[in-house]
Scaffold this active site. Structure first.
Site, PDB file in Angstrom:
ATOM      1  N   GLY A 262       5.014  -6.956   3.442  1.00 52.61           N
ATOM      2  CA  GLY A 262       4.788  -6.494   2.070  1.00 52.61           C
ATOM      3  C   GLY A 262       3.406  -5.895   1.898  1.00 52.61           C
ATOM      4  N   LYS A 263       2.718  -5.585   3.030  1.00 57.02           N
ATOM      5  CA  LYS A 263       1.374  -5.016   2.938  1.00 57.02           C
ATOM      6  C   LYS A 263       1.433  -3.499   2.733  1.00 57.02           C
ATOM      7  CE  LYS A 263      -0.833  -8.478   5.931  1.00 57.02           C
ATOM      8  NZ  LYS A 263      -1.350  -8.769   7.288  1.00 57.02           N
ATOM      9  N   VAL A 264       2.507  -2.900   3.220  1.00 57.54           N
ATOM     10  CA  VAL A 264       2.704  -1.456   3.084  1.00 57.54           C
ATOM     11  C   VAL A 264       4.093  -1.254   2.495  1.00 57.54           C
ATOM     12  CG1 VAL A 264       3.049   0.693   4.388  1.00 57.54           C
ATOM     13  CG2 VAL A 264       1.158  -0.830   4.983  1.00 57.54           C
TER      14      VAL A 264
ATOM     15  N   ASN B  39       0.823  -1.212   0.000  1.00 60.39           N
ATOM     16  CA  ASN B  39       0.000   0.000   0.000  1.00 60.39           C
ATOM     17  C   ASN B  39       0.854   1.257   0.000  1.00 60.39           C
ATOM     18  OD1 ASN B  39      -3.108  -0.071   0.476  1.00 60.39           O
ATOM     19  ND2 ASN B  39      -2.272  -1.921   1.388  1.00 60.39           N
TER      20      ASN B  39
END
Ligand SMILES: NC(=O)c1ccc[n+]([C@@H]2O[C@H](COP(=O)([O-])OP(=O)(O)OC[C@H]3O[C@@H](n4cnc5c(N)ncnc54)[C@H](O)[C@@H]3O)[C@@H](O)[C@H]2O)c1
Length: 388
Positions: free
Chosen positions: A309-311, A281
């Site tokens: 790896g979400k942000v 994100n």
């Protein structure tokens, strides 16, 4: 009336239902609220909420960033009248898709069907409420008949719609919204589900069995022989495809719970499972009462989400957690955003693009898989770069 020992719902409501009706509040971009947030909200969580407003209004809504924005909803927000904020955001193109608990969507249906929820008190005798057939959500009160009649509407809808086989929750909610618009004209003014169907905003539920909507789908299978199945795989892939197609991605997370993860797992699904190096994100806003120290997902910070790896690493200045009750903070946040320079955007209408977006996901995933199966070329990086 179904048996509900010992009280029969709606028989003697006493004086419990004399409080003002809860109405969906529609923010209008108040200049005074913007002034308060700019000048009065300076430190601590007021400061964080002010930061959240700026990230959203100045960056996420900026046309040049073309951010695909997901809103996740947990906590009892529609019973508290916050559906109007969501409707206004949908209408103005300020959110592109929604992931909600089933409860918020179920309770939204009461408003669509014209039932009244009342303001009350959290300090009541619950045994007496039970005997009088009154349901309490903290300080929100309504007769149990509202539940029974909303359930009856859902079951009738399921029969009437002829829905069968596996479908995504976005399709279920779309069809439900269309049915509401058809049977209760004008209800898009006070129903998130109806407004989303009208505006082409897909709504997903992360745990479809865990609400009265899911309970009535289960009834439909057992008692009507209905073959309708909610297929969570479709939801996972659709959300992934929406995120993949975004030029930039950002989220507004209300509460936490499973809707938060259902949104945030989109990027890991892309890099970890499909091998597509999309990146995380670009923006992350959370309004929650949850703490990080318990280790649960609801309280996990954007910094922790970087490791998954979400942000995206390097975008932490564009992430913020405001530790506030969202029933207070979200209406203020919406007032600020709506009154901002970019308080209206063209709608993406992702609901009607789902098929194409999933086809793009399949194509890219196959290309990635086929490229991996080719013999290695000299100097090729050993590991996929999962960040842009
Ligand atoms: N009749 C129904 O359909 C019904 C009713 C209630 C709950 N449920 C189901 O139960 C599950 C749990 O739902 P839930 O809504 O209670 O979520 P939840 O309790 O899992 O909430 C998630 C997190 O959000 C935070 N939160 C909640 N309210 C907040 C607020 N006002 N401000 C800031 N943060 C807040 C909490 O810290 C919580 O940990 C869902 O799957 C839901 O569909 C169903």
């Amino acid at each position: 009336m179904p048996h509900r020992a010992p009280g029969a719902p709606g028989q003697r409501a006493g004086n419990y239902l004399t409080g003002k009706p809860i109405k969906y509040y529609r923010p209008g971009g108040s200049a005074q609220v913007r002034h308060l947030i700019e000048n009065g909200f300076q430190a601590f969580n007021a400061g964080r909420l002010s930061e959240a407003c700026h990230i959203f209004a100045d960056k996420m809504l900026a046309p040049e960033n073309d951010t695909t924005i997901g809103l996740t909803i947990a906590g009892a927000l529609t019973p508290a009248g916050l559906g109007g904020c969501v409707i206004e955001m949908i209408d103005r193109g300020l959110i592109d898709f929604i992931i909600s608990t089933g409860a918020n969507l179920y309770h939204d249906l009461h408003y669509a069907l014209n039932f009244t929820l009342h303001r009350g008190s959290p300090f009541l005798d619950d045994v007496e409420l039970y005997e009088q057939g009154i349901i309490r959500i903290y300080d929100v009160l309504f007769p149990a008949t509202v539940l029974l009649e909303t359930d009856a509407y859902i079951r009738d809808f399921l029969v009437r719609s002829g829905l069968s086989g596996p479908i995504s929750t976005s399709e279920l909610h779309f069809r439900l919204g269309e049915d509401l618009l058809d049977r209760y004209p004008g209800c898009e003014e006070y129903s998130v589900v109806a407004r989303a169907a009208l505006a082409g905003v897909p709504i997903y539920t992360s745990s479809p069995g865990d609400s009265s909507i899911g309970m009535n789908i289960a009834y439909h299978e057992l008692m009507n022989g209905g073959t309708l199945m909610i297929d969570p795989n479709r939801d996972v892939n659709e959300v992934c495809a929406i995120i993949l197609a975004g030029k930039q991605n950002g989220c507004v997370i209300l509460g936490g719970g499973s809707p938060k993860n259902f949104y945030l797992q989109g990027q890991p699904t892309l890099w970890e499972v499909y091998g597509i190096p999309k990146g995380g994100n670009d923006y992350f806003i959370q309004i929650t009462t949850d703490q990080v120290v318990w280790g649960g997902l609801s309280g996990a910070t954007p910094a922790e989400a970087v490791s998954w790896g979400k942000v995206n690493p390097g975008v932490l200045p564009d992430t913020v957690v405001a530790y506030c009750d969202s029933t207070i903070a979200f209406p203020l946040f919406c007032e600020y955003a709506i009154g901002s320079e970019h308080g209206r955007r063209p709608r993406k209408e992702l609901l009607h693009k789902r098929e194409q977006l999933v086809a793009d996901l399949v194509r890219q995933a196959k290309e990635t898989r086929d490229a991996k199966q080719k013999p290695p070329v000299a100097n090729e990086p050993a590991e996929i770069d999962r960040h842009r």
